[in-house]
Scaffold this motif. Structure first.
Motif, PDB file in Angstrom:
ATOM      1  N   ARG A  34       6.605   7.714 -13.368  1.00  0.00           N
ATOM      2  CA  ARG A  34       6.925   6.556 -14.171  1.00  0.00           C
ATOM      3  C   ARG A  34       6.095   5.348 -13.735  1.00  0.00           C
ATOM      4  O   ARG A  34       5.653   4.577 -14.569  1.00  0.00           O
ATOM      5  CB  ARG A  34       8.413   6.293 -14.048  1.00  0.00           C
ATOM      6  N   GLU A  35       5.890   5.183 -12.492  1.00  0.00           N
ATOM      7  CA  GLU A  35       5.086   4.069 -11.990  1.00  0.00           C
ATOM      8  C   GLU A  35       3.632   4.192 -12.425  1.00  0.00           C
ATOM      9  O   GLU A  35       2.960   3.197 -12.656  1.00  0.00           O
ATOM     10  CB  GLU A  35       5.182   3.991 -10.464  1.00  0.00           C
ATOM     11  N   SER A  36       3.135   5.424 -12.522  1.00  0.00           N
ATOM     12  CA  SER A  36       1.736   5.611 -12.910  1.00  0.00           C
ATOM     13  C   SER A  36       1.489   5.144 -14.340  1.00  0.00           C
ATOM     14  O   SER A  36       0.387   4.686 -14.672  1.00  0.00           O
ATOM     15  CB  SER A  36       1.326   7.070 -12.734  1.00  0.00           C
ATOM     16  N   PHE A  37       2.505   5.225 -15.202  1.00  0.00           N
ATOM     17  CA  PHE A  37       2.357   4.728 -16.568  1.00  0.00           C
ATOM     18  C   PHE A  37       2.273   3.213 -16.602  1.00  0.00           C
ATOM     19  O   PHE A  37       1.577   2.640 -17.436  1.00  0.00           O
ATOM     20  CB  PHE A  37       3.516   5.199 -17.453  1.00  0.00           C
ATOM     21  N   LYS A  38       2.961   2.551 -15.697  1.00  0.00           N
ATOM     22  CA  LYS A  38       2.968   1.095 -15.682  1.00  0.00           C
ATOM     23  C   LYS A  38       1.589   0.528 -15.399  1.00  0.00           C
ATOM     24  O   LYS A  38       1.223  -0.522 -15.917  1.00  0.00           O
ATOM     25  CB  LYS A  38       3.974   0.573 -14.652  1.00  0.00           C
ATOM     26  N   GLU A  39       0.820   1.213 -14.602  1.00  0.00           N
ATOM     27  CA  GLU A  39      -0.510   0.686 -14.283  1.00  0.00           C
ATOM     28  C   GLU A  39      -1.459   0.772 -15.476  1.00  0.00           C
ATOM     29  O   GLU A  39      -2.420   0.028 -15.556  1.00  0.00           O
ATOM     30  CB  GLU A  39      -1.107   1.385 -13.060  1.00  0.00           C
ATOM     31  N   PHE A  40      -1.161   1.675 -16.421  1.00  0.00           N
ATOM     32  CA  PHE A  40      -2.000   1.801 -17.619  1.00  0.00           C
ATOM     33  C   PHE A  40      -1.479   0.975 -18.792  1.00  0.00           C
ATOM     34  O   PHE A  40      -2.149   0.861 -19.814  1.00  0.00           O
ATOM     35  CB  PHE A  40      -2.103   3.270 -18.046  1.00  0.00           C
ATOM     36  N   ALA A  41      -0.321   0.386 -18.662  1.00  0.00           N
ATOM     37  CA  ALA A  41       0.293  -0.358 -19.768  1.00  0.00           C
ATOM     38  C   ALA A  41      -0.601  -1.470 -20.314  1.00  0.00           C
ATOM     39  O   ALA A  41      -0.767  -1.573 -21.535  1.00  0.00           O
ATOM     40  CB  ALA A  41       1.654  -0.893 -19.356  1.00  0.00           C
ATOM     41  N   PRO A  42      -1.207  -2.309 -19.475  1.00  0.00           N
ATOM     42  CA  PRO A  42      -2.067  -3.371 -20.033  1.00  0.00           C
ATOM     43  C   PRO A  42      -3.260  -2.806 -20.816  1.00  0.00           C
ATOM     44  O   PRO A  42      -3.621  -3.337 -21.866  1.00  0.00           O
ATOM     45  CB  PRO A  42      -2.542  -4.142 -18.806  1.00  0.00           C
ATOM     46  N   GLN A  43      -3.842  -1.737 -20.315  1.00  0.00           N
ATOM     47  CA  GLN A  43      -4.979  -1.130 -21.007  1.00  0.00           C
ATOM     48  C   GLN A  43      -4.543  -0.518 -22.336  1.00  0.00           C
ATOM     49  O   GLN A  43      -5.242  -0.620 -23.343  1.00  0.00           O
ATOM     50  CB  GLN A  43      -5.630  -0.071 -20.118  1.00  0.00           C
ATOM     51  N   LEU A  44      -3.384   0.118 -22.341  1.00  0.00           N
ATOM     52  CA  LEU A  44      -2.871   0.708 -23.576  1.00  0.00           C
ATOM     53  C   LEU A  44      -2.524  -0.375 -24.595  1.00  0.00           C
ATOM     54  O   LEU A  44      -2.773  -0.212 -25.792  1.00  0.00           O
ATOM     55  CB  LEU A  44      -1.655   1.592 -23.293  1.00  0.00           C
ATOM     56  N   GLN A  45      -1.975  -1.473 -24.111  1.00  0.00           N
ATOM     57  CA  GLN A  45      -1.660  -2.591 -25.003  1.00  0.00           C
ATOM     58  C   GLN A  45      -2.933  -3.153 -25.629  1.00  0.00           C
ATOM     59  O   GLN A  45      -2.984  -3.414 -26.824  1.00  0.00           O
ATOM     60  CB  GLN A  45      -0.914  -3.690 -24.231  1.00  0.00           C
ATOM     61  N   GLN A  46      -3.960  -3.316 -24.815  1.00  0.00           N
ATOM     62  CA  GLN A  46      -5.236  -3.825 -25.318  1.00  0.00           C
ATOM     63  C   GLN A  46      -5.833  -2.862 -26.337  1.00  0.00           C
ATOM     64  O   GLN A  46      -6.361  -3.285 -27.367  1.00  0.00           O
ATOM     65  CB  GLN A  46      -6.207  -4.059 -24.163  1.00  0.00           C
ATOM     66  N   LEU A  47      -5.752  -1.576 -26.068  1.00  0.00           N
ATOM     67  CA  LEU A  47      -6.258  -0.573 -26.996  1.00  0.00           C
ATOM     68  C   LEU A  47      -5.498  -0.627 -28.318  1.00  0.00           C
ATOM     69  O   LEU A  47      -6.095  -0.603 -29.400  1.00  0.00           O
ATOM     70  CB  LEU A  47      -6.154   0.828 -26.383  1.00  0.00           C
ATOM     71  N   ALA A  48      -4.181  -0.735 -28.252  1.00  0.00           N
ATOM     72  CA  ALA A  48      -3.359  -0.811 -29.461  1.00  0.00           C
ATOM     73  C   ALA A  48      -3.724  -2.054 -30.281  1.00  0.00           C
ATOM     74  O   ALA A  48      -3.835  -1.987 -31.514  1.00  0.00           O
ATOM     75  CB  ALA A  48      -1.881  -0.818 -29.100  1.00  0.00           C
ATOM     76  N   GLU A  49      -3.934  -3.180 -29.632  1.00  0.00           N
ATOM     77  CA  GLU A  49      -4.322  -4.404 -30.328  1.00  0.00           C
ATOM     78  C   GLU A  49      -5.702  -4.260 -30.962  1.00  0.00           C
ATOM     79  O   GLU A  49      -5.922  -4.724 -32.082  1.00  0.00           O
ATOM     80  CB  GLU A  49      -4.288  -5.589 -29.373  1.00  0.00           C
TER      81      GLU A  49
END
Length: 70
Positions: A1-16
């Motif tokens: 679960r913690e490993s997903f948190k580190e990718f959250a900003p990148q995934l958010q940027q990709l979604a935007e």
């Protein structure tokens, strides 16, 4: 679960970025379709067979009632 948190900003940027791309592509498609519709309207008297396409496009671009400004 913690490993997903580190990718959250990148995934958010990709979604935007995907959303931005969809908006730009949609706007360009609409502008092109309106240009084509106008060309069809101008050429329908000299190019046979455009009436069917114009009827279909006209239904797509039909304007609703105008709203009063407040």
């Amino acid at each position: 679960r913690e490993s997903f948190k580190e990718f959250a900003p990148q995934l958010q940027q990709l979604a935007e970025s995907v959303e931005d791309t969809q908006m730009v592509a949609g706007g360009e498609a609409m502008a092109t379709a309106l240009l084509l519709y106008g060309s069809f309207k101008n050429g329908r008297k000299v190019v046979p067979g455009l009436d069917g396409a114009l009827a279909e496009m006209g239904a797509r671009f039909k304007r609703g009632p105008k709203r009063k400004k407040v």
